[in-house]
Scaffold this active site. Sequence first.
Site, short mmCIF file in Angstrom:
data_model
loop_
_atom_site.label_atom_id
_atom_site.label_comp_id
_atom_site.label_asym_id
_atom_site.label_seq_id
_atom_site.Cartn_x
_atom_site.Cartn_y
_atom_site.Cartn_z
N LEU A 246 0.74 -1.09 0.04
CA LEU A 246 -0.05 0.08 0.03
C LEU A 246 0.85 1.22 -0.02
O LEU A 246 0.57 2.33 0.64
CB LEU A 246 -0.97 0.13 1.32
CG LEU A 246 -1.87 -1.16 1.40
CD1 LEU A 246 -2.71 -1.38 2.51
CD2 LEU A 246 -2.84 -1.13 0.13
N GLY B 267 -0.33 1.07 -4.63
CA GLY B 267 -1.33 -0.13 -4.14
C GLY B 267 -2.48 0.62 -3.51
O GLY B 267 -3.56 0.40 -3.71
N ASN C 48 -0.72 -4.44 3.95
CA ASN C 48 0.80 -4.10 3.74
C ASN C 48 1.80 -4.56 5.05
O ASN C 48 1.30 -4.99 5.88
CB ASN C 48 1.00 -2.54 3.72
CG ASN C 48 2.03 -1.89 3.38
OD1 ASN C 48 2.39 -1.95 2.26
ND2 ASN C 48 2.99 -1.56 4.13
N ALA D 222 9.49 -4.22 -6.90
CA ALA D 222 9.56 -5.26 -7.86
C ALA D 222 10.86 -5.88 -7.51
O ALA D 222 11.81 -5.12 -7.17
CB ALA D 222 9.83 -4.60 -9.27
N SER E 190 0.22 1.51 -15.87
CA SER E 190 0.89 3.05 -16.02
C SER E 190 -0.04 3.90 -15.69
O SER E 190 -1.06 3.95 -15.82
CB SER E 190 1.64 3.00 -17.39
OG SER E 190 2.19 4.33 -17.46
N GLY E 191 0.74 4.97 -14.96
CA GLY E 191 -0.19 6.25 -14.75
C GLY E 191 0.42 6.91 -13.54
O GLY E 191 -0.42 8.05 -13.15
N LYS F 123 4.63 -3.31 -20.65
CA LYS F 123 4.82 -2.48 -19.73
C LYS F 123 6.34 -1.88 -19.90
O LYS F 123 6.58 -0.72 -19.79
CB LYS F 123 4.21 -2.73 -18.41
CG LYS F 123 4.72 -1.75 -17.31
CD LYS F 123 3.94 -0.30 -17.47
CE LYS F 123 4.41 0.93 -16.71
NZ LYS F 123 5.11 0.79 -15.53
N HIS G 32 6.79 0.03 -22.92
CA HIS G 32 6.31 1.42 -22.49
C HIS G 32 7.13 2.28 -21.89
O HIS G 32 7.28 3.52 -22.09
CB HIS G 32 4.63 1.16 -21.60
CG HIS G 32 4.38 2.13 -20.96
ND1 HIS G 32 4.74 2.84 -19.74
CD2 HIS G 32 3.30 3.05 -21.24
CE1 HIS G 32 4.32 3.84 -19.49
NE2 HIS G 32 3.19 4.25 -20.11
N GLU H 272 9.03 5.92 -22.54
CA GLU H 272 8.80 7.09 -21.80
C GLU H 272 10.14 7.40 -21.61
O GLU H 272 10.43 8.68 -21.71
CB GLU H 272 8.36 6.28 -20.39
CG GLU H 272 8.34 7.18 -19.13
CD GLU H 272 7.59 6.30 -18.12
OE1 GLU H 272 6.33 5.75 -17.93
OE2 GLU H 272 8.28 6.36 -16.84
#
Length: 500
Positions: free
Chosen positions: A12, A16, A34, A78, A130-131, A184, A187, A191
């Site tokens: 979180l 998240g 979490n 990750a 993404s965002g 991704k 992407h 970017e």
Amino acid sequence: MAELAQIGVTGLAVMGRNLARNFAHHGYRVAVHNRTQARTDSLLADHGDEGDFVGSSSLEEFVQSLERPRRIIIMVKAGAGTDAVIEELIPLLESGDIVIDAGNAHFPDTVRREKLLAEHDLHFVGMGVSGGEEGALKGPSIMPGGPAESYESLGPMLEEISAHVDGVPCCTYIGPDGAGHFVKMVHNGIEYADMQLIAEAYDLLGRGLGADAAEIAGIFRTWNEGDLESFLIEITAEVLAHTDDRTGKPFVDIILDQAEQKGTGRWTVQNALDLGVPITGIAEATFARALSGSVPQREAAREALPADAEEWVIEDRDAFIEDVRLALYASKVVAYSQGFDQIAAASRENDWNIDRGAMARIWRGGCIIRARFLNRITEAYERDPELPLLLADPYFTEAVGNGLAAWRRIVAGAARAGVPTPAFSSSLAYYDGIRAQRLPAALIQAQRDFFGAHTYRRVDDEGAFHVEWSLDRSETSEGRPAGKKEDTGMAQAEKAGPAQ
Ligand SMILES: NC(=O)C1=CN([C@@H]2O[C@H](COP(=O)(O)OP(=O)(O)OC[C@H]3O[C@@H](n4cnc5c(N)ncnc54)[C@H](OP(=O)(O)O)[C@@H]3O)[C@@H](O)[C@H]2O)C=CC1
Ligand SMILES: O=C(CO)[C@H](O)[C@H](O)COP(=O)(O)O
């Protein structure tokens, strides 16, 4: 017993937490967890009234709070973090449960994790999101891979919480195993290129015009009303207009000029090297970040290396700004074209069957590289789903062609003035390379044959050839003198002439 949650999010931090809120805003009952309890507590304290959350203080409690088959989104750091969570989750889950890794995983890790979970009769979905912080909350672009049947259960929920453009969700099933995380990754490679190109444009405008950050912010704001309209151009204008509270200086001027990275750009370049796909714009953007962080080398070079550069005399400021805009647009098209080539190559190699038009469509909203011209890319792949090169689509051929002279002026001017433009110039070199009738690669093949007998192919004959460089320099093919037929019995008979 309390009502069970329809979806769970563990991890979180910024992503998240906001993804969980996004599900809750859409009416889902969301289980949240979490590793460090404080994050769960703060989510519930700050946003608990926004929807139906079920907080848990342990992973076991979290798993038990979900309806079956469980849908669990992992949104943690990750790499080792994801493996640690998966390891802890496996003994708590039951056959048919779905684990979704929404972090920026490296796709080979996703392939490995999917196999591991399949051994436990669990489904694993590697899903790119993404965002950033705001996208996760208000609607990101979502790239889920993994087993197609998982998408049947997950797809409707994901499409609902994703961004929408013209009523179309920015989420679609990408393909099996690592396909979602692969897309991704590319992407993010794009970017990197987009950000580097914007940074070069900012540098050119600053050094060429002597313009300050606020003035350049205005130029970017104007650009954002045309073909270049995009999230990255928009936030660039905002960043450049921002003033540092402490010093009153332009904010950008107080930031150390050393760009960092978490790995996705580097993976994109490493994978492109493996596939043999030239993604020069993305590679230069990744190396530009590495160069900026090469502190001892930069210090040594700053002292030792002369510039011997010319002054860039700009007579027409508006014409110069337009040249930079056109060069930026053309270079940007190259970066996307290269990224889509990489997706096509990986899709072929892994049998992922990725639809490039659909990728452009789900990148139109929610994600960091969202841009007006993604509509044009979507249309290009609708016209020809097998398009061999995005740049060769008639729309882009014309759009880039219109800016070609400007692009050349900018790259040449920058080289003369000593302004580094690695992404602008490598993109132009790619453009000229890919359109060339003949490349000097022929000479490289001759050199390889000279020093390593690596052979070459001829323009006028089939097969592999070699010159006996250290002997009589005669040409051979498959160990025989070239240009001559194999000396079979038939050939000897032919030589001997007709039988008497
Ligand atoms: N930030 C962004 O803009 C984007 C990020 N992503 C990806 O989303 C994921 C989450 O990103 P972000 O929200 O920025 O958070 P971070 O990448 O900063 O990761 C922090 C979260 O990971 C948890 N975590 C780390 N290690 C472990 C572990 N060993 N076991 C359990 N939990 C662990 C932390 O828990 P704790 O609180 O206990 O430390 C915390 O919840 C990452 O994979 C990131 O690459 C994707 C798109 C955009
Ligand atoms: O995935 C993202 C955006 O799409 C993350 O913000 C990612 O961290 C960006 O990459 P980097 O940190 O290497 O610049």
